[in-house]
Design an enzyme around this catalytic site. Structure first.
Site, short mmCIF file in Angstrom:
data_model
loop_
_atom_site.label_atom_id
_atom_site.label_comp_id
_atom_site.label_asym_id
_atom_site.label_seq_id
_atom_site.Cartn_x
_atom_site.Cartn_y
_atom_site.Cartn_z
CD1 TRP A 101 -2.21 -2.50 1.50
CD2 TRP A 101 -2.61 -1.45 0.07
NE1 TRP A 101 -3.17 -2.63 0.80
CE2 TRP A 101 -3.47 -2.78 -0.16
CE3 TRP A 101 -2.88 -0.43 -1.30
CZ2 TRP A 101 -4.51 -3.02 -1.27
CZ3 TRP A 101 -4.03 -1.09 -2.48
CH2 TRP A 101 -4.33 -2.00 -2.11
CG ASP A 168 -3.59 4.42 3.69
OD1 ASP A 168 -4.97 4.03 4.01
OD2 ASP A 168 -3.01 3.43 2.33
CE LYS A 192 -9.30 -2.58 3.34
NZ LYS A 192 -9.02 -3.21 3.07
#
Ligand SMILES: Cc1ncc(COP(=O)(O)O)c(C=O)c1O
Length: 357
Positions: A101, A168, A192
């Protein structure tokens, strides 16, 4: 019947949130229409949006130095926009490599022709741990991913840094309180740990708003447009914001982020204790950096991994297959994963080991 769902995202929602959405699907607050069917400029929707923003601020204990915005395109869209909005002309952007990521984020910054590079990495260890980050980096910002969904590592403390932090938090959003003293931007897709797919939520400090305001960018790419228009410059993903708003209320009802972190810690401990006390399962992540959200582990071989998650699905436990990059197994224990699910997984782990040792 509800199944035990350990998917990494989109993932399970709290039953209460689903039930409320179900109740209100045909008639939002007894008004005879659903939230999906009315103008985003109506008082109904604006009230909902403003309350959700207030709840975000209360949960993270934020003052008016921060704004909350909602933007479409998920977390991945923000990878390029962050660099385009927040890079300074005379300072490069610093990224910390904890696998996929952050690699994607850096790559997007580069594609946007922004001067950016990794300043720390745990690649050599196979991303077993969170790397040490020099404190004196002088960059436009220091970019980290607080929880690495694929490798199962997580920052226990945010790094100290001379540069403002951009985080993030897609896979540990709203899972614990954070020290915001150096956070300029905290963002994540909410599917999520805080809702459903369709939006990213961004918490943005005022000085970073100013940076974005100064940039010459198309309006939809400029974060200041979202701040100036209360995330209503164009039609937002209203149903995703509605579910997010319900989830914020649910979190407050659970007792807030300290309480939720206490529960998350207890839940993860039950699973890690079984893995640690076994000669059958292995966990790659270094103990001190293990994620409370995504427990990544393996059985002794790939055939058994396959057997583990296919048999689990037949027994009512789904979403246990590891990410395709790393293989193995992964149990995502997000905020809405309750102790019933944890106990079901714990029992399955013990039983599977006994049967296949
Ligand atoms: C940590 C992290 N960041 C970013 C993303 C990408 O999110 P999205 O699919 O919302 O673009 C993911 C997706 O799994 C993730 O786990």
């Amino acid at each position: 019947m509800r199944i035990h769902n350990f998917s990494a995202g989109p993932s399970q929602l709290p039953l209460e949130v689903l039930k409320q959405a179900q109740d209100e699907l045909l008639s939002y607050q007894n008004n005879g229409f659903s939230i999906m069917e009315i103008s985003h400029r109506s008082k109904y929707f604006e009230d909902l949006l403003n309350e959700a923003k207030e709840d975000v601020k209360q949960l993270y204990k934020l003052d008016d130095n921060y704004d909350v915005i909602f933007i479409q395109g998920g977390a991945s869209m923000q990878f390029s926009l962050i660099a385009m909005n927040y890079s300074l002309d005379n300072l490069s952007c610093a990224y910390v490599d904890t696998d996929v990521w952050t690699q994607k984020a850096l790559n997007e910054a580069k594609l946007a022709k922004i001067n950016a590079q990794f300043v720390a990495s745990s690649k050599d260890s196979g991303y077993k741990f969170i790397p040490k980050i020099p404190e004196d980096i002088n960059a436009s910002y220091l970019y980290i991913c607080s929880n690495n969904t694929v490798q199962g590592t997580q920052y226990k403390q945010l790094p100290k840094s001379k540069s403002p932090l951009v985080v993030d938090a897609s896979s540990d959003f709203f899972s614990k309180e954070l020290d915001f003293s150096n956070i300029a931007v905290l963002f994540g897709g909410v599917q999520k740990n805080a809702g459903i797919a369709g939006i990213a939520c961004m918490i943005v400090r005022k000085d970073f708003y100013e940076r974005s305001k100064q940039k010459e960018l198309p309006l939809m790419f400029k974060y200041s447009t979202y701040v100036d228009n209360n995330s209503l410059y164009n039609t937002p993903s209203s149903f995703a914001i509605y579910i997010f708003a319900l989830q914020m209320k649910w979190l407050k009802k659970q007792g807030g982020l300290n309480k939720i972190n206490e529960l998350n810690t207890q839940k993860a401990k039950i699973i890690y204790d079984i893995l640690d006390n076994s000669n059958f399962y292995t966990c790659k992540a270094a103990k001190e950096d293990r994620s409370l959200m995504n427990v990544c582990f393996k059985t002794p071989n790939e055939e058994l991994d396959l057997k583990f998650h296919t048999q689990a699905a037949k027994e009512g436990l789904i979403g246990l297959k590891g990410h395709k990059i790393v293989g193995g197994l992964r149990a995502s224990l997000y905020n809405s994963c309750d102790f019933d699910k944890i106990n079901a997984l714990a029992n399955y782990l013990i039983k599977f080991e006994k049967e296949n040792r």
